[in-house]
Structure formats: C-alpha cells, structure tokens
Motif scaffolding. Structure first.
Motif, PDB file in Angstrom:
ATOM      1  N   VAL A   8       8.235 -61.995 -82.336  1.00  0.00           N
ATOM      2  CA  VAL A   8       8.465 -60.555 -82.504  1.00  0.00           C
ATOM      3  C   VAL A   8       7.191 -59.866 -82.988  1.00  0.00           C
ATOM      4  O   VAL A   8       6.779 -58.841 -82.428  1.00  0.00           O
ATOM      5  CB  VAL A   8       9.636 -60.275 -83.483  1.00  0.00           C
ATOM      6  CG1 VAL A   8       9.711 -58.788 -83.819  1.00  0.00           C
ATOM      7  CG2 VAL A   8      10.945 -60.742 -82.876  1.00  0.00           C
ATOM      8  N   ILE A  24       2.874 -52.177 -88.152  1.00  0.00           N
ATOM      9  CA  ILE A  24       3.387 -52.100 -89.521  1.00  0.00           C
ATOM     10  C   ILE A  24       3.426 -53.527 -90.071  1.00  0.00           C
ATOM     11  O   ILE A  24       4.118 -54.399 -89.525  1.00  0.00           O
ATOM     12  CB  ILE A  24       4.806 -51.488 -89.566  1.00  0.00           C
ATOM     13  CG1 ILE A  24       4.859 -50.121 -88.859  1.00  0.00           C
ATOM     14  CG2 ILE A  24       5.282 -51.370 -91.020  1.00  0.00           C
ATOM     15  CD1 ILE A  24       4.107 -48.990 -89.516  1.00  0.00           C
ATOM     16  N   LEU A  25       2.663 -53.755 -91.138  1.00  0.00           N
ATOM     17  CA  LEU A  25       2.608 -55.096 -91.751  1.00  0.00           C
ATOM     18  C   LEU A  25       3.545 -55.110 -92.958  1.00  0.00           C
ATOM     19  O   LEU A  25       4.667 -54.628 -92.886  1.00  0.00           O
ATOM     20  CB  LEU A  25       1.163 -55.428 -92.147  1.00  0.00           C
ATOM     21  CG  LEU A  25       0.098 -55.281 -91.035  1.00  0.00           C
ATOM     22  CD1 LEU A  25      -1.300 -55.528 -91.609  1.00  0.00           C
ATOM     23  CD2 LEU A  25       0.368 -56.240 -89.890  1.00  0.00           C
ATOM     24  N   THR A  26       3.100 -55.644 -94.057  1.00  0.00           N
ATOM     25  CA  THR A  26       3.872 -55.679 -95.301  1.00  0.00           C
ATOM     26  C   THR A  26       2.891 -55.800 -96.449  1.00  0.00           C
ATOM     27  O   THR A  26       1.778 -56.327 -96.267  1.00  0.00           O
ATOM     28  CB  THR A  26       4.841 -56.882 -95.340  1.00  0.00           C
ATOM     29  OG1 THR A  26       5.147 -57.182 -96.711  1.00  0.00           O
ATOM     30  CG2 THR A  26       4.252 -58.146 -94.725  1.00  0.00           C
ATOM     31  N   TYR A  67       8.325 -65.143 -92.231  1.00  0.00           N
ATOM     32  CA  TYR A  67       8.059 -63.705 -92.035  1.00  0.00           C
ATOM     33  C   TYR A  67       6.610 -63.369 -92.411  1.00  0.00           C
ATOM     34  O   TYR A  67       5.894 -62.706 -91.655  1.00  0.00           O
ATOM     35  CB  TYR A  67       9.058 -62.929 -92.892  1.00  0.00           C
ATOM     36  CG  TYR A  67       8.855 -61.439 -92.994  1.00  0.00           C
ATOM     37  CD1 TYR A  67       9.203 -60.588 -91.947  1.00  0.00           C
ATOM     38  CD2 TYR A  67       8.350 -60.847 -94.166  1.00  0.00           C
ATOM     39  CE1 TYR A  67       9.044 -59.206 -92.052  1.00  0.00           C
ATOM     40  CE2 TYR A  67       8.194 -59.478 -94.282  1.00  0.00           C
ATOM     41  CZ  TYR A  67       8.545 -58.661 -93.229  1.00  0.00           C
ATOM     42  OH  TYR A  67       8.388 -57.302 -93.338  1.00  0.00           O
TER      43      TYR A  67
END
Ligand SMILES: NC(=O)c1ccc[n+]([C@@H]2O[C@H](COP(=O)([O-])OP(=O)(O)OC[C@H]3O[C@@H](n4cnc5c(N)ncnc54)[C@H](OP(=O)(O)O)[C@@H]3O)[C@@H](O)[C@H]2O)c1
Length: 244
Positions: A108, A135-137, A151
């Motif tokens: 994904v 968009i990362l984290t 993840y």
C-alpha cells in the motif's frame, strides 16, 4: 486563484483524506479522489462538477494505470498527487510478527507511489509541474512505539523512495514534499484505547492530538504558490511531539 488546479487524492475517503478533499474543494481545486471500500462515495455528487470519485485498489498496478488514463482524459494537467492510503494498523509485537503484514503495508505505501510514477513516467513533463505529497507519520522522525514495525517499516521505505525521487523528478519540473502527522483522530486511531489517546494528548506540548484539518491545511499550503520553492521537505504536523 487565477487558474484552476487539479489534485489527485489517493485514499480520499479516509479521515485525513476527506479533510484534504474538503479543503481543496473550498479552495476551488478540481479534485479526483479515490476510495477503496466505501462504495457509497461513487454515488455522492458532493463536489458538483469539480469532484470526481474513483474506486481504486492502489496496490494493483493495472488498476492504477487505468485510473490515470481516466483522469488524464478529463484533466490533462495535474498540480498535485497526495498519497493518503493506508491499511488499518494492528499491534504486532515481536512474538506476533508475520512477514505478510510487512508486505501488505509495503504494497500500500510504496506500491501506491511506485505504480503512480510508473503510470505517469512517459507523461511527467506534460502533466506538470506536479507535486507529489506522500503522507508519512511522525514515527519517521521520532521514536516509533512498540508493536507497529510493519507499518513503520513501510512508511520508512516510502520515505526513502520519496527522498530519492526528489532528485529524479526535478528534471521533469516535479517536486516531492512529505508530511509527517502525529496521532490524528480518525477511523485509523478510533480503535486505540481512550486512555492511550488521553495520555498521548496530555504528553503533547500543545495538550491535544491532531485533527484531520491540521494535516489538510498543510497540504493546501504545499499546493500554494507560497510553497513553490519547497522541495524534499518533510513537515511534521504533531504539535511539537518530535522536535527537529
Ligand atoms: N490517523 C493517524 O493518527 C495518522 C498519523 C500519522 C499518519 N497517518 C497517515 O495518514 C494517512 C491517512 O490516515 P487516516 O487516519 O485518514 O486513515 P483511514 O481513515 O484509515 O483512511 C485510509 C484510506 O486508505 C484507503 N485504502 C485502504 N486500502 C487501500 C487500498 N488497497 N487501495 C487504495 N486505498 C486504500 C481507504 O479507503 P476506504 O476507506 O474507501 O476503504 C481510506 O481512504 C495514512 O497514510 C496514515 O498512515 C495517520
């Protein structure tokens, strides 16, 4: 806004994705947004003639290529592609680690960006100048928690891919900028224990968690003329929970 801009939001049906779609619609963008399981969005004409919903499994190379054929027919110029899709996260400590969880997240995160670039590579000079915004984290910048290695590893791989693309895409007039949100109140985090969320908010310097609109506002800024010289940045949206 002088000229109408077109942005594609991959994963537009999620919590942060919907906030991005909303802010761009308010700002007169033409928006192509994708959903995966929320089929009812196909029937929602919420953006009149400027919002187009597409069903997409972004892990499927052929589906991504077909989507881009459809989008480029209506919108030959693309100003931005925002990568928002994610699988739900689950607590997978060492004793429960399974390789298939790693590959599922990798497909994904990295797959979506890879298949998009592969679908567009013949057209990159013609469609742009286009900005790609994965968009990362905040876990790509600070200390990741236990139990999310599948993840986090996929997000770090996406970050590595995106950082490399900064140099490769510039010759096509394209830029890559990343956003690393902190814990944001959406469907993704709704299964977390309320006590955990309460403590996380209490520990944040601003004493609250992120809202989807906090992330959407930064996407809008990156797509503005004011951000035209930003390239290769990774903007934290986390109230200061990681200090650069
Ligand atoms: N929420 C947070 O705390 C937080 C913090 C940091 C970073 N992020 C990142 O921010 C982004 C958005 O998070 P969110 O909280 O808005 O997540 P979300 O509400 O769970 O939304 C996930 C999105 O991904 C789509 N999706 C899932 N599998 C897909 C697939 N195979 N192909 C295409 N689309 C697929 C979903 O579509 P359907 O809903 O139609 O199935 C939905 O649009 C993610 O990249 C996440 O990692 C979130």
């Amino acid at each position: 806004m002088s000229e109408q801009k077109t942005v594609v939001v991959i994963g537009g049906s999620g919590g942060i994705g919907r906030a991005i779609v909303d802010v761009l619609m308010k700002d007169e963008f033409i928006v192509h947004a994708t959903f995966f399981s929320q089929d009812e969005l196909l029937h929602k004409a919420s953006g009149a003639d400027r919002l187009f919903w597409h069903k997409l499994d972004a892990t499927e190379a052929v589906a991504v290529a077909d989507l881009w054929k459809v989008i480029l027919k209506t919108s030959p110029t693309i100003n931005g592609v925002v990568f928002v899709a994610t699988l739900p996260t689950a607590y997978h400590p060492l004793m429960k680690l399974d390789w298939k969880d790693f590959t599922a997240h990798f497909n994904v995160q990295v797959g979506t960006f890879f298949h998009t670039l592969a679908a567009l590579r013949e057209n990159l000079s013609a469609i742009g100048p286009c900005q790609f915004i994965p968009i990362l984290t905040e876990y790509c910048q600070g200390r990741p928690p236990a139990g999310l290695s599948d993840y986090v590893a996929a997000k770090m791989a996406l970050q590595g891919f995106a950082r490399t693309m900064v140099a490769e895409l510039a010759k096509y007039g394209c830029r890559v900028n990343m956003i690393s949100p902190g814990i944001t109140l959406t469907e993704l985090t709704s299964s977390l224990p309320p006590k955990f969320l309460e403590i996380a908010a209490e520990q944040n310097p601003l004493k609250r968690l992120a809202q989807s609109t906090d992330v959407a506002a930064v996407v809008k800024f990156l797509l503005s003329e004011q951000a035209a010289y930003l390239n290769g940045v990774n903007i934290p949206v986390n109230g200061g929970s990681t200090v650069q």
